[in-house]
Design a protein around this motif. Structure first.
Motif, PDB file in Angstrom:
ATOM      1  N   TYR A  46       0.846  -1.196   0.000  1.00  0.00           N
ATOM      2  CA  TYR A  46       0.000   0.000   0.000  1.00  0.00           C
ATOM      3  C   TYR A  46       0.882   1.247   0.000  1.00  0.00           C
ATOM      4  CZ  TYR A  46      -4.149  -2.748   1.294  1.00  0.00           C
ATOM      5  OH  TYR A  46      -5.198  -3.637   1.318  1.00  0.00           O
ATOM      6  N   ASP A  47       0.387   2.288  -0.632  1.00  0.00           N
ATOM      7  CA  ASP A  47       0.985   3.609  -0.505  1.00  0.00           C
ATOM      8  C   ASP A  47       0.232   4.345   0.607  1.00  0.00           C
ATOM      9  OD1 ASP A  47       2.809   5.764  -1.773  1.00  0.00           O
ATOM     10  OD2 ASP A  47       0.863   6.763  -1.633  1.00  0.00           O
ATOM     11  N   VAL A  48       0.957   4.832   1.606  1.00  0.00           N
ATOM     12  CA  VAL A  48       0.352   5.503   2.751  1.00  0.00           C
ATOM     13  C   VAL A  48       0.555   7.006   2.604  1.00  0.00           C
ATOM     14  CG1 VAL A  48       0.253   5.652   5.259  1.00  0.00           C
ATOM     15  CG2 VAL A  48       0.890   3.489   4.168  1.00  0.00           C
ATOM     16  N   GLY A  49      -0.536   7.748   2.570  1.00  0.00           N
ATOM     17  CA  GLY A  49      -0.460   9.193   2.392  1.00  0.00           C
ATOM     18  C   GLY A  49      -0.220   9.939   3.689  1.00  0.00           C
ATOM     19  N   GLU A  50       0.133  11.212   3.568  1.00  0.00           N
ATOM     20  CA  GLU A  50       0.345  12.037   4.758  1.00  0.00           C
ATOM     21  C   GLU A  50      -0.935  12.191   5.574  1.00  0.00           C
ATOM     22  OE1 GLU A  50       2.034  15.769   3.762  1.00  0.00           O
ATOM     23  OE2 GLU A  50       3.884  14.931   2.929  1.00  0.00           O
ATOM     24  N   ASP A  51      -2.078  12.044   4.914  1.00  0.00           N
ATOM     25  CA  ASP A  51      -3.361  12.136   5.617  1.00  0.00           C
ATOM     26  C   ASP A  51      -3.802  10.784   6.166  1.00  0.00           C
ATOM     27  OD1 ASP A  51      -3.813  10.899   3.224  1.00  0.00           O
ATOM     28  OD2 ASP A  51      -5.555  12.102   2.661  1.00  0.00           O
ATOM     29  N   ARG A  52      -2.886   9.807   6.139  1.00  0.00           N
ATOM     30  CA  ARG A  52      -3.101   8.453   6.674  1.00  0.00           C
ATOM     31  C   ARG A  52      -4.023   7.619   5.788  1.00  0.00           C
ATOM     32  NH1 ARG A  52      -3.678  12.046  10.192  1.00  0.00           N
ATOM     33  NH2 ARG A  52      -5.950  11.830  10.269  1.00  0.00           N
ATOM     34  N   SER A  53      -4.254   8.066   4.559  1.00  0.00           N
ATOM     35  CA  SER A  53      -5.012   7.271   3.599  1.00  0.00           C
ATOM     36  C   SER A  53      -4.122   6.160   3.056  1.00  0.00           C
ATOM     37  CB  SER A  53      -5.488   8.159   2.444  1.00  0.00           C
ATOM     38  OG  SER A  53      -4.365   8.697   1.750  1.00  0.00           O
ATOM     39  N   ILE A  54      -4.724   5.100   2.553  1.00  0.00           N
ATOM     40  CA  ILE A  54      -3.952   4.012   1.957  1.00  0.00           C
ATOM     41  C   ILE A  54      -4.496   3.707   0.571  1.00  0.00           C
ATOM     42  CG2 ILE A  54      -3.314   3.014   4.173  1.00  0.00           C
ATOM     43  CD1 ILE A  54      -5.414   0.825   3.681  1.00  0.00           C
ATOM     44  N   THR A  55      -3.585   3.421  -0.364  1.00  0.00           N
ATOM     45  CA  THR A  55      -3.937   3.075  -1.739  1.00  0.00           C
ATOM     46  C   THR A  55      -3.220   1.787  -2.105  1.00  0.00           C
ATOM     47  OG1 THR A  55      -4.141   5.423  -2.315  1.00  0.00           O
ATOM     48  CG2 THR A  55      -3.961   3.838  -4.138  1.00  0.00           C
ATOM     49  N   LEU A  56      -3.958   0.792  -2.557  1.00  0.00           N
ATOM     50  CA  LEU A  56      -3.355  -0.489  -2.921  1.00  0.00           C
ATOM     51  C   LEU A  56      -2.484  -0.318  -4.165  1.00  0.00           C
ATOM     52  CD1 LEU A  56      -3.198  -3.534  -2.325  1.00  0.00           C
ATOM     53  CD2 LEU A  56      -5.149  -3.842  -3.864  1.00  0.00           C
ATOM     54  N   VAL A  57      -1.222  -0.720  -4.052  1.00  0.00           N
ATOM     55  CA  VAL A  57      -0.270  -0.620  -5.160  1.00  0.00           C
ATOM     56  C   VAL A  57      -0.095  -1.969  -5.847  1.00  0.00           C
ATOM     57  CG1 VAL A  57       2.132  -0.111  -5.774  1.00  0.00           C
ATOM     58  CG2 VAL A  57       0.953   1.286  -4.064  1.00  0.00           C
ATOM     59  N   ASP A  58       0.028  -3.037  -5.048  1.00  0.00           N
ATOM     60  CA  ASP A  58       0.230  -4.375  -5.617  1.00  0.00           C
ATOM     61  C   ASP A  58      -0.323  -5.411  -4.656  1.00  0.00           C
ATOM     62  OD1 ASP A  58       1.070  -6.351  -7.403  1.00  0.00           O
ATOM     63  OD2 ASP A  58       2.998  -6.578  -6.387  1.00  0.00           O
ATOM     64  N   GLU A  59      -0.818  -6.493  -5.236  1.00  0.00           N
ATOM     65  CA  GLU A  59      -1.310  -7.616  -4.438  1.00  0.00           C
ATOM     66  C   GLU A  59      -0.769  -8.901  -5.037  1.00  0.00           C
ATOM     67  OE1 GLU A  59      -5.460  -8.126  -2.661  1.00  0.00           O
ATOM     68  OE2 GLU A  59      -5.569  -9.395  -4.458  1.00  0.00           O
ATOM     69  N   LEU A  60      -0.059  -9.676  -4.220  1.00  0.00           N
ATOM     70  CA  LEU A  60       0.508 -10.942  -4.669  1.00  0.00           C
ATOM     71  C   LEU A  60      -0.202 -12.068  -3.936  1.00  0.00           C
ATOM     72  CD1 LEU A  60       2.699 -12.471  -6.296  1.00  0.00           C
ATOM     73  CD2 LEU A  60       4.174 -12.249  -4.278  1.00  0.00           C
ATOM     74  N   GLU A  61      -1.016 -12.810  -4.666  1.00  0.00           N
ATOM     75  CA  GLU A  61      -1.735 -13.936  -4.069  1.00  0.00           C
ATOM     76  C   GLU A  61      -0.826 -15.162  -4.073  1.00  0.00           C
ATOM     77  OE1 GLU A  61      -5.527 -16.661  -5.286  1.00  0.00           O
ATOM     78  OE2 GLU A  61      -5.842 -14.472  -5.270  1.00  0.00           O
ATOM     79  N   LEU A  62      -0.667 -15.789  -2.905  1.00  0.00           N
ATOM     80  CA  LEU A  62       0.196 -16.951  -2.787  1.00  0.00           C
ATOM     81  C   LEU A  62      -0.499 -18.191  -3.350  1.00  0.00           C
ATOM     82  CD1 LEU A  62       1.578 -16.252   0.784  1.00  0.00           C
ATOM     83  CD2 LEU A  62       2.632 -15.702  -1.410  1.00  0.00           C
ATOM     84  N   GLU A  63       0.300 -19.207  -3.611  1.00  0.00           N
ATOM     85  CA  GLU A  63      -0.247 -20.419  -4.213  1.00  0.00           C
ATOM     86  C   GLU A  63      -1.203 -21.125  -3.253  1.00  0.00           C
ATOM     87  OE1 GLU A  63       2.630 -23.075  -5.787  1.00  0.00           O
ATOM     88  OE2 GLU A  63       3.754 -21.508  -6.844  1.00  0.00           O
TER      89      GLU A  63
END
Length: 396
Positions: A46-63
Motif C-alpha cells: 500500500y501507498d500511505v499518504g500524509e493524511d493516513r489514507s492508503i492506496t493499494l499498489v500491488d497484491e501478490l496472491e500466494l499459491e
C-alpha cells in the motif's frame, strides 16, 4: 497526548505481519492460513499518504495451500522483502518446505527472487514466526518455534549451523557484533561471525569448482534470565527484544508475567512490563509496568526515541524510550489483539495490524520523541531556580 489516527478495514484479509519498503510503501502479510477457510493468503503493498489514507499498489496472491506470511523484514536501500511462508501440505509431508522467501519490489510490483528451507523440526505445524535483518542488511535470521538459522542476505546461504532451543522463540534482534534470541524463558546472546558472507560457497580457483561451505556453531556468549522485578514469585516470559538503533549498549524487552494457578483463588491478572537493559553489564536500568494484560507486539522507532506496543486488551500505546513516560494510547485500536506494529523509516507514522481484518495508521505528533529533552530542560530549570533561591537565602 492526542494523536491523529485512521482505521482501515480490509475485506477478508486478517493481518499478521507488516514492514515498510520506503517512508510511504507499506507491505502487509496475511490471509486465512494453511487451513481451508476460503480466505486467500497474500502479500499486499500500500501507498500511505500524509493524511493516513492508503492506496493499494500491488497484491501478490500466494499459491493454493501455502500459509499466510506470519513475519517479515525489509531492506530499504535494496527494496527487498524477506518473509516466512510455509509450502503446501503435500510438500511439507515430503520434508520440502521453502519457507524463507525473498522478494524484490520493482516497478511497483513484488517479484520473487529466491527461497530457502530453514525449519528443521519436522513438525508440520512449525512456521517462520521471526524474520529479522541485521542493521547492515547483510545477515538474516529466520526462526521457527524452537530453531533458527543465520543466513547471508539476500543470497540466503547459511552462515552458521542451525541453533535449537529448549524454549519457544519469540523474537530476535541484532547489534553490530551480537544477535540476541528472546525465548519464553531467557535471552540467548550469541556472537556474530566475523564476515557476513562466511557461509557462502567458495570457489576453487584452480579447479573451477565450488567447495561446500564449512559451517560452525554460533558462539553463545551468555544466557540472561528475566529480572526479579518482573518475574516475581510466579515467573515471566520474554515476548520481544530490540536493540536501540543507535546505541548497542541499550536493549529493550517486553515481558508478560505468568499468573499463579490456584483452585481456591481467582488467578491474578497477567501483567506486562517494559525493561531497559545495559548490555555492557546485562543489568536492568529501568522497568515500567504498562498493563494488566499480556503484550502481543512491539517495535522501536528508527530514531530510537519511541517504543510502541500492542496489548491483548486491544490497545496500542507509545512510550518515551528514555524515560518510559507514556506518550499516547489508543484504547480500542482493534477488535482483536494487535498482531503487528511497525514505524515507518522517518518515525512519523506507526501502523498496527490485527487478525480482525484491519490496520490503523497513526500520525506521530512532532512533539512526541522530543519529550526526553523537554523533561531534561524542565528539570534543569527547576534545579537552577532552587539553587538561586537557596543562594538568595544565604545572603539575605
Amino acid at each position: 497526548m492526542r494523536a491523529q489516527h485512521t482505521p482501515h478495514f480490509l475485506t477478508a484479509f486478517p493481518v499478521y505481519s507488516s514492514a515498510f519498503l520506503s517512508p510511504t510503501h507499506l507491505v502487509l502479510g496475511g490471509g486465512g492460513g494453511a487451513s481451508r477457510t476460503g480466505i486467500k493468503n497474500k502479500l499486499r503493498v500500500y501507498d500511505v499518504g500524509e493524511d493516513r489514507s492508503i492506496t493499494l499498489v500491488d497484491e501478490l496472491e500466494l499459491e493454493r495451500g501455502e500459509d499466510a506470511p506470519m513475519s517479515m523484514a525489509t531492506h530499504l536501500e535494496a527494496g527487498t522483502l524477506a518473509c516466512g511462508v510455509n509450502s503446501p501440505e503435500e510438500q511439507l509431508s515430503n520434508g520440502e518446505n521453502e519457507n524463507c522467501r525473498v522478494y524484490a519490489f520493482r516497478e511497483q510490483r513484488l517479484v520473487l527472487l529466491r527461497t530457502h528451507g530453514t525449519l528443521i523440526s519436522g513438525d508440520l505445524d512449525d512456521f517462520q514466526k521471526v524474520t529479522v535483518l541485521s542493521p547492515d542488511g547483510k545477515l538474516l535470521v529466520a526462526a521457527g518455534t524452537n530453531s533458527l538459522q543465520l543466513l547471508s542476505f539476500p543470497s540466503l546461504a547459511p552462515v552458521a549451523l542451525a541453533v535449537t532451543t529448549d524454549k519457544e522463540i519469540y523474537d530476535v534482534t541484532f547489534s553490530q557484533n551480537t544477535v540476541v534470541v528472546a525465548t519464553t524463558d531467557n535471552l540467548l546472546v550469541y556472537a556474530l561471525p566475523a564476515a557476513a558472507e562466511k557461509g557462502s560457497p567458495s570457489k576453487n580457483k584452480k579447479k573451477g569448482k565450488q567447495k561446500a561451505a564449512v559451517l560452525s556453531e554460533l558462539e553463545l556468549l551468555r544466557t540472561v534470565n528475566p529480572p526479579a522485578a518482573v518475574a516475581g514469585s510466579t515467573g515471566s516470559t520474554f515476548r520481544a527484544a530490540r536493540y536501540h538503533p543507535e546505541n548497542s549498549e541499550i536493549l529493550y524487552t517486553i515481558s508478560n508475567t505468568i499468573p499463579a494457578r490456584s483452585r481456591t483463588k481467582k488467578a491474578a491478572p497477567r501483567q506486562a512490563f517494559v525493561c531497559k537493559w545495559n548490555t555492557a553489564t546485562w543489568t536492568v536500568d529501568k522497568v515500567r509496568k504498562v498493563g494488566d494484560k499480556g503484550l502481543t507486539c512491539f517495535d522501536i522507532s528508527p530514531n530510537g526515541n519511541m517504543l510502541a506496543f500492542g496489548s491483548s486488551d486491544y490497545s496500542v500505546a507509545l512510550l518515551d524510550a528514555n524515560t518510559f513516560a507514556p506518550l499516547l494510547t489508543i484504547l480500542k485500536a482493534h477488535e482483536f489483539p494487535p498482531t503487528t506494529l511497525k514505524f515507518n523509516p522517518t518515525s512519523r507514522l506507526l501502523v498496527s495490524g490485527s487478525a480482525d481484518n484491519s490496520i490503523r495508521v497513526i500520525s506521530v505528533p512532532d512533539s512526541v520523541g522530543k519529550s526526553s529533552w523537554a523533561w531534561f530542560i524542565i528539570i534543569l530549570i527547576t534545579l537552577l531556580v532552587a539553587l538561586l533561591a537557596f543562594a538568595a537565602q544565604q545572603y539575605a
